[in-house]
Design a protein around this motif. Structure first.
Motif, PDB file in Angstrom:
ATOM      1  N   PRO A  52     -19.605 -12.663 -37.146  1.00 55.75           N
ATOM      2  CA  PRO A  52     -20.931 -12.781 -37.744  1.00 55.75           C
ATOM      3  C   PRO A  52     -21.180 -11.621 -38.701  1.00 55.75           C
ATOM      4  CG  PRO A  52     -21.077 -12.406 -35.373  1.00 55.75           C
ATOM      5  CD  PRO A  52     -19.627 -12.490 -35.725  1.00 55.75           C
ATOM      6  N   THR A  55     -26.559  -9.222 -39.239  1.00 52.33           N
ATOM      7  CA  THR A  55     -27.536 -10.163 -38.703  1.00 52.33           C
ATOM      8  C   THR A  55     -28.922  -9.548 -38.709  1.00 52.33           C
ATOM      9  OG1 THR A  55     -27.078  -9.373 -36.480  1.00 52.33           O
ATOM     10  CG2 THR A  55     -25.850 -11.318 -37.207  1.00 52.33           C
ATOM     11  N   GLU A  56     -29.878 -10.394 -38.493  1.00 54.14           N
ATOM     12  CA  GLU A  56     -31.252  -9.930 -38.400  1.00 54.14           C
ATOM     13  C   GLU A  56     -31.396  -8.996 -37.206  1.00 54.14           C
ATOM     14  OE1 GLU A  56     -33.879 -10.653 -40.472  1.00 54.14           O
ATOM     15  OE2 GLU A  56     -32.285 -11.491 -41.700  1.00 54.14           O
ATOM     16  N   ASP A  59     -31.482  -9.948 -33.087  1.00 50.72           N
ATOM     17  CA  ASP A  59     -30.752 -11.165 -32.742  1.00 50.72           C
ATOM     18  C   ASP A  59     -30.064 -10.928 -31.395  1.00 50.72           C
ATOM     19  OD1 ASP A  59     -29.142 -13.382 -32.487  1.00 50.72           O
ATOM     20  OD2 ASP A  59     -27.926 -12.971 -34.258  1.00 50.72           O
ATOM     21  N   PRO A  60     -30.542 -11.570 -30.323  1.00 50.05           N
ATOM     22  CA  PRO A  60     -30.022 -11.255 -28.986  1.00 50.05           C
ATOM     23  C   PRO A  60     -28.539 -11.575 -28.811  1.00 50.05           C
ATOM     24  CG  PRO A  60     -31.704 -12.989 -28.871  1.00 50.05           C
ATOM     25  CD  PRO A  60     -31.618 -12.533 -30.293  1.00 50.05           C
ATOM     26  N   LEU A  61     -28.037 -12.624 -29.438  1.00 52.55           N
ATOM     27  CA  LEU A  61     -26.621 -12.969 -29.269  1.00 52.55           C
ATOM     28  C   LEU A  61     -25.703 -11.950 -29.931  1.00 52.55           C
ATOM     29  CD1 LEU A  61     -26.660 -16.851 -29.651  1.00 52.55           C
ATOM     30  CD2 LEU A  61     -26.483 -15.492 -27.568  1.00 52.55           C
ATOM     31  N   SER A  62     -26.061 -11.505 -31.132  1.00 53.79           N
ATOM     32  CA  SER A  62     -25.213 -10.504 -31.785  1.00 53.79           C
ATOM     33  C   SER A  62     -25.316  -9.168 -31.064  1.00 53.79           C
ATOM     34  CB  SER A  62     -25.574 -10.355 -33.261  1.00 53.79           C
ATOM     35  OG  SER A  62     -26.859  -9.805 -33.407  1.00 53.79           O
ATOM     36  N   GLU A  63     -26.490  -8.850 -30.563  1.00 57.88           N
ATOM     37  CA  GLU A  63     -26.664  -7.610 -29.805  1.00 57.88           C
ATOM     38  C   GLU A  63     -25.837  -7.656 -28.521  1.00 57.88           C
ATOM     39  OE1 GLU A  63     -28.112  -3.779 -29.083  1.00 57.88           O
ATOM     40  OE2 GLU A  63     -28.140  -4.997 -30.882  1.00 57.88           O
TER      41      GLU A  63
END
Length: 93
Positions: A52, A55-56, A59-63
């Motif tokens: 990815p 990201t914004e 963003d919980p998934l990237s975090e």
């Protein structure tokens, strides 16, 4: 005259892996390898299309993915330090 360094493709791919697989920060890898963060971000975009992009914030998934990588890196470092401590303790007796 172009003053920028030319890096072999294999070097770029290995640098990208330091970020995407080992969990090191872009700034840390760039500083260690003597390149720029700008170049490293470009290499990530080119050599790791599954990764990815920026990201914004929030963003919980990237975090979560970032934290998992960091945990893995820290766990590996801890295990290495444990082994070193055991070794040095045995040497001092």
């Amino acid at each position: 005259m172009n003053s920028s360094k030319r890096y072999p493709e294999e070097f770029k791919i290995e640098a990208v892996k330091q970020v995407t697989e080992k969990g090191y920060s872009v700034a840390e890898v760039a500083a260690r390898l003597g390149t720029t963060t700008h170049s490293l971000y470009a290499w990530i975009k080119r050599y790791d299309p599954q990764q990815p992009k920026i990201t914004e914030p929030g963003d919980p998934l990237s975090e979560l993915a970032k934290l998992k990588k960091e945990l893995q890196r820290v766990t590996e470092e801890r295990d290495i330090l444990k082994k070193a401590a055991v070794y040095f303790a045995s040497q001092s007796k």
